[in-house]
Motif scaffolding. Sequence first.
Motif, mmCIF file in Angstrom:
data_model
loop_
_atom_site.group_PDB
_atom_site.id
_atom_site.type_symbol
_atom_site.label_atom_id
_atom_site.label_comp_id
_atom_site.label_asym_id
_atom_site.label_seq_id
_atom_site.Cartn_x
_atom_site.Cartn_y
_atom_site.Cartn_z
ATOM 1 N N VAL A 59 3.516 8.589 1.144
ATOM 2 C CA VAL A 59 3.050 7.592 0.369
ATOM 3 C C VAL A 59 2.984 6.700 1.235
ATOM 4 C CG1 VAL A 59 3.713 6.052 -1.843
ATOM 5 C CG2 VAL A 59 5.008 8.558 -1.469
ATOM 6 N N THR A 60 2.464 5.850 2.111
ATOM 7 C CA THR A 60 2.643 4.930 2.983
ATOM 8 C C THR A 60 1.792 5.388 4.434
ATOM 9 O OG1 THR A 60 3.726 5.577 4.129
ATOM 10 C CG2 THR A 60 4.982 4.268 3.061
ATOM 11 N N TRP A 102 -1.589 -3.351 0.494
ATOM 12 C CA TRP A 102 -2.389 -2.176 1.196
ATOM 13 C C TRP A 102 -2.197 -2.790 2.454
ATOM 14 C CZ3 TRP A 102 -4.899 2.396 2.157
ATOM 15 C CH2 TRP A 102 -4.846 2.478 2.956
ATOM 16 N N ASP A 103 -1.857 -3.760 2.748
ATOM 17 C CA ASP A 103 -1.637 -4.334 3.860
ATOM 18 C C ASP A 103 -0.852 -5.222 3.890
ATOM 19 O OD1 ASP A 103 -1.856 -5.657 6.201
ATOM 20 O OD2 ASP A 103 -3.649 -6.157 6.820
ATOM 21 N N MET A 135 7.583 2.386 -11.683
ATOM 22 C CA MET A 135 7.220 3.447 -10.560
ATOM 23 C C MET A 135 6.179 3.035 -9.896
ATOM 24 S SD MET A 135 7.165 6.415 -10.269
ATOM 25 C CE MET A 135 6.850 8.375 -9.547
ATOM 26 N N THR A 136 5.924 3.926 -8.480
ATOM 27 C CA THR A 136 4.960 3.138 -7.394
ATOM 28 C C THR A 136 3.532 4.622 -7.795
ATOM 29 O OG1 THR A 136 6.181 5.072 -5.600
ATOM 30 C CG2 THR A 136 6.734 2.564 -6.050
ATOM 31 N N GLY A 137 2.837 4.239 -6.688
ATOM 32 C CA GLY A 137 1.483 5.428 -6.815
ATOM 33 C C GLY A 137 1.690 6.439 -5.664
ATOM 34 N N VAL A 149 3.398 -0.118 2.643
ATOM 35 C CA VAL A 149 2.372 0.418 1.740
ATOM 36 C C VAL A 149 2.237 1.322 0.855
ATOM 37 C CG1 VAL A 149 0.074 1.619 1.726
ATOM 38 C CG2 VAL A 149 0.384 0.623 4.162
ATOM 39 N N GLY A 150 1.817 0.715 -0.407
ATOM 40 C CA GLY A 150 2.547 1.398 -2.014
ATOM 41 C C GLY A 150 3.454 0.631 -2.293
#
Length: 423
Positions: free
Chosen positions: A371-372, A281-282, A315-317, A293-294
């Motif tokens: 996504v970011t 997140w950070d 896999m990313t969100g 981010v992510g």
Amino acid sequence: MGHLSTLAGVVALTSMFVPEAAAQSCSGVTGRFQPKMGSGYKSSVLATGLRNPRHIVVDSAGNLLVAEGGTQGVRRLVLQEQGDIVCVQSNTQIASGSTNHGIALSADGKTLFTSNLASVTAYSYDAATGQVGQGKQIVTGMSFQGTHPTRAIATSKWSPDTILVARGSQSNVDTSTTQQSAARSMIKSFSISQGMQTAYNYNTGGEVLAWGLRNIVGMSEDPAFGGFWSVENQMDDIKLNGRDIHNDNPAERLSYHGVLNATENRYKGLNYGYPSCVPAWDPANVGVSGLLVGGLFKPDGVPDVAADECASNRMTGRLHFHAHTAPLDIKFNKNSTAAYIAFHGSWNRNPADGYRVMRVDFANGQPVHAVTSKTAQVPVMENGNISGCPNNCFRPVGLDFDQKGRLFVSSDTSGEIYVIYGA
């Protein structure tokens, strides 16, 4: 875990708050708190005195079914119009026993499903009378282990014979979930008709839709485009190279799992990284070069993976949210222009965060933000002061819409149900 259709007239909803945003009240119903409402939204308290209300669902006749936690069972709230708002005409228990968290209805509305920490049970259901039949377990074998007893469930209108069941990890870092055979930290799909004949064992039956997901507590199908989505509670108390970075990492996550009845679903069976890889997140606080981010990284104390495994083979969100805000449910409006998410609120960060309902805007079946993005959330309903949380504030858990585009919200700690109206 730290554990409306968009209504006519709402053209541009911003993050500003309206000082006086409460609708009129139902007779004899007084809420404990005065939520802060986002621009274009109003709210009223529908019911109080419930016992740990968790997920909720609106039936085909417009009644609200509530899964009360523990051994309280399911309550049916018959609703009636009262001026510009909706109120409760009657409140009865229609199913007893352990319900724990999850509740869903079949696509035709004639079968009610509930979950507890060990199983999923199906009941015949008559929306007009509220009558339920004898319960039958259709998924078993999920006996409680460790810290995540919720079993989120969801049904599909695009694939009516399918029920999805999520099972979380047994600990903060559940090392055995690096193997699918652990049957935890995953979402599985099951045939309802087959389960009605012979119950599945979660450990060995069904199909893996997604795994490497620490604790999925809410799932929903996009009604217009058919995509399935989940919200995830990520890891607590993480460190990297001995440095405590847990206050702002890892991110909570919104993940996409494709269309269930698609001939080829390229998202089916993907691994999302847990327990070895978690989303940032950070990124600046993480300190990994090039991390966004992510983006996934490997914290201390997790099973080892190759240096590029998190970045290349997990896999990313699709979107990410503030660390430890604990998203517990997600629901789409009727035309799928927005998804609404209930953030139960943090216990693992200082200062506290979450304790709100937020909106994420969608177009063509996907979020409009990248996504970011860290600005994808639009405020809908928040506590005016979260210093009293978690015990002295409303704490959203379950969400569902009725056919008029009103959004119902359960608050477990306060035992209340709220209704959110558009302007």
